[in-house]
Design an enzyme around this catalytic site. Sequence first.
Site, PDB file in Angstrom:
ATOM      1  N   LYS A 162      33.681  37.978  16.077  1.00 10.56           N
ATOM      2  CA  LYS A 162      34.299  39.354  16.488  1.00 10.56           C
ATOM      3  C   LYS A 162      33.482  40.043  17.684  1.00 10.56           C
ATOM      4  O   LYS A 162      33.882  40.315  18.684  1.00 10.56           O
ATOM      5  CB  LYS A 162      34.518  40.258  15.075  1.00 10.56           C
ATOM      6  CG  LYS A 162      35.043  41.496  15.650  1.00 10.56           C
ATOM      7  CD  LYS A 162      35.231  42.046  14.401  1.00 10.56           C
ATOM      8  CE  LYS A 162      35.668  43.703  14.514  1.00 10.56           C
ATOM      9  NZ  LYS A 162      35.827  44.521  13.346  1.00 10.56           N
ATOM     10  N   GLU A 204      23.817  33.495  14.829  1.00  4.58           N
ATOM     11  CA  GLU A 204      23.651  32.073  14.487  1.00  4.58           C
ATOM     12  C   GLU A 204      24.764  31.605  15.402  1.00  4.58           C
ATOM     13  O   GLU A 204      24.796  30.371  15.835  1.00  4.58           O
ATOM     14  CB  GLU A 204      24.353  32.415  12.976  1.00  4.58           C
ATOM     15  CG  GLU A 204      23.319  32.851  12.251  1.00  4.58           C
ATOM     16  CD  GLU A 204      23.251  34.168  11.794  1.00  4.58           C
ATOM     17  OE1 GLU A 204      23.551  35.182  12.707  1.00  4.58           O
ATOM     18  OE2 GLU A 204      22.605  34.600  10.861  1.00  4.58           O
ATOM     19  N   GLY A 249      35.937  41.588   9.974  1.00  9.55           N
ATOM     20  CA  GLY A 249      35.768  40.220  10.010  1.00  9.55           C
ATOM     21  C   GLY A 249      35.954  39.705   8.841  1.00  9.55           C
ATOM     22  O   GLY A 249      36.706  38.645   8.932  1.00  9.55           O
ATOM     23  N   ARG A 250      35.871  40.291   7.503  1.00 12.30           N
ATOM     24  CA  ARG A 250      36.419  39.642   6.545  1.00 12.30           C
ATOM     25  C   ARG A 250      37.900  39.790   6.167  1.00 12.30           C
ATOM     26  O   ARG A 250      38.166  39.216   5.032  1.00 12.30           O
ATOM     27  CB  ARG A 250      35.319  40.172   4.983  1.00 12.30           C
ATOM     28  CG  ARG A 250      35.309  41.604   5.207  1.00 12.30           C
ATOM     29  CD  ARG A 250      34.090  41.798   4.061  1.00 12.30           C
ATOM     30  NE  ARG A 250      34.119  43.598   4.209  1.00 12.30           N
ATOM     31  CZ  ARG A 250      33.317  44.164   5.139  1.00 12.30           C
ATOM     32  NH1 ARG A 250      32.609  43.816   6.040  1.00 12.30           N
ATOM     33  NH2 ARG A 250      33.176  45.560   4.825  1.00 12.30           N
ATOM     34  N   GLU A 255      30.744  42.294   0.430  1.00  9.27           N
ATOM     35  CA  GLU A 255      30.481  43.064   1.722  1.00  9.27           C
ATOM     36  C   GLU A 255      31.301  44.080   1.646  1.00  9.27           C
ATOM     37  O   GLU A 255      30.885  45.223   2.281  1.00  9.27           O
ATOM     38  CB  GLU A 255      30.656  42.042   2.954  1.00  9.27           C
ATOM     39  CG  GLU A 255      30.029  42.507   4.097  1.00  9.27           C
ATOM     40  CD  GLU A 255      29.924  41.622   5.149  1.00  9.27           C
ATOM     41  OE1 GLU A 255      31.143  41.587   5.867  1.00  9.27           O
ATOM     42  OE2 GLU A 255      29.177  41.044   5.471  1.00  9.27           O
ATOM     43  N   HIS A 269      31.598  21.711 -17.016  1.00  9.98           N
ATOM     44  CA  HIS A 269      30.469  20.929 -17.167  1.00  9.98           C
ATOM     45  C   HIS A 269      29.044  21.505 -16.813  1.00  9.98           C
ATOM     46  O   HIS A 269      28.056  20.820 -16.755  1.00  9.98           O
ATOM     47  CB  HIS A 269      30.714  19.522 -16.717  1.00  9.98           C
ATOM     48  CG  HIS A 269      31.755  18.860 -17.416  1.00  9.98           C
ATOM     49  ND1 HIS A 269      31.597  18.087 -18.598  1.00  9.98           N
ATOM     50  CD2 HIS A 269      33.203  18.866 -17.325  1.00  9.98           C
ATOM     51  CE1 HIS A 269      32.920  17.615 -19.234  1.00  9.98           C
ATOM     52  NE2 HIS A 269      33.790  18.191 -18.228  1.00  9.98           N
ATOM     53  N   LYS A 279      18.853  41.823  10.192  1.00  9.56           N
ATOM     54  CA  LYS A 279      19.123  41.108  11.436  1.00  9.56           C
ATOM     55  C   LYS A 279      17.936  41.723  12.530  1.00  9.56           C
ATOM     56  O   LYS A 279      17.315  40.964  12.951  1.00  9.56           O
ATOM     57  CB  LYS A 279      20.523  41.405  12.135  1.00  9.56           C
ATOM     58  CG  LYS A 279      21.699  40.816  11.264  1.00  9.56           C
ATOM     59  CD  LYS A 279      23.057  41.276  12.102  1.00  9.56           C
ATOM     60  CE  LYS A 279      23.921  40.939  11.115  1.00  9.56           C
ATOM     61  NZ  LYS A 279      25.129  41.533  11.623  1.00  9.56           N
TER      62      LYS A 279
HETATM   63  O1  F6P Z   1      26.433  40.198   9.382  1.00 11.36           O
HETATM   64  C1  F6P Z   1      27.786  40.369   8.877  1.00 11.36           C
HETATM   65  C2  F6P Z   1      28.885  40.214   9.708  1.00 11.36           C
HETATM   66  O2  F6P Z   1      29.061  41.410  10.629  1.00 11.36           O
HETATM   67  C3  F6P Z   1      30.237  40.097   8.965  1.00 11.36           C
HETATM   68  O3  F6P Z   1      30.816  41.339   8.606  1.00 11.36           O
HETATM   69  C4  F6P Z   1      31.049  39.126  10.154  1.00 11.36           C
HETATM   70  O4  F6P Z   1      32.120  38.685   9.245  1.00 11.36           O
HETATM   71  C5  F6P Z   1      29.998  38.257  10.482  1.00 11.36           C
HETATM   72  O5  F6P Z   1      28.613  39.218  10.402  1.00 11.36           O
HETATM   73  C6  F6P Z   1      30.277  37.512  11.738  1.00 11.36           C
HETATM   74  O6  F6P Z   1      30.447  38.737  12.654  1.00 11.36           O
HETATM   75  P1  F6P Z   1      30.947  38.210  14.044  1.00 11.36           P
HETATM   76  O7  F6P Z   1      32.405  37.525  13.921  1.00 11.36           O
HETATM   77  O8  F6P Z   1      30.990  39.350  15.090  1.00 11.36           O
HETATM   78  O9  F6P Z   1      30.136  37.023  14.477  1.00 11.36           O
END
Ligand code: F6P
Length: 547
Positions: free
Chosen positions: A206, A212, A268-269, A354, A385, A510
């Site tokens: 987003k 990452e 995002g979620r 979240e 199990h 972060k």
């Molecule tokens: O760190 C949490 C977060 O902001 C989530 O809410 C989001 O889904 C995820 O990181 C990834 O963010 P982006 O889509 O901006 O890379």
Amino acid sequence: MNNISASAEWQALATHVKTLQETNLRALFDDDPGRGSALTMHAGDLYIDFSKHLVVPKTISLLADLARAAGVPEQRDAMMRGAHINTTEDRAVLHTALRASRTSALSVDGQNIIRDVHGTLDQMGTFTDAVRSGEFRGATGERITTVVNIGIGGSDLGPAMVCGALRSYADAGITAHFVSNVDPADLIATLDGLDAESTLFIVASKTFTTLETLSNARAARTWLLNKLGTDESAVAKHFVAVSTNAERVAEFGINTDNMFGFWDWVGGRYSVDSAIGLSVMLTIGKEQFAEFLAGFRIVDDHFRQAPLEQNAPVLLGMLGVLYTNFFGAESRAVLPYSNDLARFPAYLQQLTMESNGKSVRLDGEPVTTQTGEIFWGEPGTNGQHAFYQLLHQGTRLIPCDFIGFAEPNDDIDSGDGTGMHDLLMSNFFAQTQVLAFGKNADEIAAEGTPSHLVPHKVMPGNRPSTTILARNLTPSSVGQLIALYEHQVLVQGTVWGINPFDQWGVELGKTQAKQLLPAVTGEDPSAGAADSSTDGLLKQYRRWRGR
Ligand code: F6P
């Protein structure tokens, strides 16, 4: 209402719960032979049985009263019309607009967002048609048969979960993989054995600032160019982006013609039904993706229209409030009896935790109640199990959501004439029954159990569960399930008076990781660490890395 725990409705529920604690599910079922159907409802194609909960009809009306007192209907309507209910970020919250029909109308901040949403869906449809038909090919002319989605959190969990769930609907020979972790093992293991010429990367973020995702995307680009032995021009044929941030996408080197956008009013979620679902559309095609969206819409309409007492997301959310705030439950187990829904618990963890893991109310004051249920789970029967022992005989109250399907997408004879799906589902029904009704000492003794073993074998029962049964696992039923849980998050957040749509709590970690990096690499051993514990850990790390 800010302080919900001071309301008359909260107090009325607290008083009522004392009477519930004097009864149990066996007695409740014995007293009312019609209970199983009375406390069951349909939300779209979902048959939802709430009867194995520690409730009587009066509890349902008290829960509905509490939801009303908290302003759930008003908050739902405000969300759906685009009010800025995400107050700490001053944003609308409009995931429901992502699945609104083309003929509906909604303007937000002066913008016709339904036209925007369908414009992007059309762009996705044109692109996915071209990839699926072989018209769009890789730089060397190979057909695209592998898609690697690089994203994290909402830009990973939703599409990863849905691609798994709709495995049986992937009809164009395209396989989707998902890379999220900055641990290099994730990318290495995924790329291992992939053919660069037929691989398309979707960089999904987003913000397009997530460490990452950008690290993995850069590494994937290097891998691709090395494998193809070509120059940067190949990137356009193997990389597309999904983002709200065109500037950053261009900076990264992806042509914005190959970018699929969405908007700041999609959290995002809550984004799997936006362009973030591109990997899903590539595997199942635009027509089945439209059915997926239609599934959401069915539950959106139910949430909007059904009276609170018969409103599935309201009841699912309010039962969570009941157990969290009045029975002291800490967590909820989500138990899909569908291997294809293996990632559903992980997906729900982000969606719910979240969203509602907050301890400050919208007015900036501390909450006065517990918030944020802990969601966890594994597909049945694997969980049986592993951890069901604790569900059945442990000391904690853990309400469970069981999710199952009548018709399998695939079935195999178990070798003795019984289909494996029936074996699975007999476990599904049995577990909810045993959790609810257990087996008492007299019944166990009557089976001839030696007396010293009787207490060990007692199954206390009275352990609540929701059963969600659908006919098939289809694009539509998956959409319905997701919408059900999305809306229960809003219900709970509203009762607790918190903002389910921000996530400030993830930021500090972060920033701190960035500050510590020079101490990790050895470039500046004193960077970031102010405490003796972290300092010691970093020294040990550097020693082992020879720094
Ligand atoms: O760190 C949490 C977060 O902001 C989530 O809410 C989001 O889904 C995820 O990181 C990834 O963010 P982006 O889509 O901006 O890379």
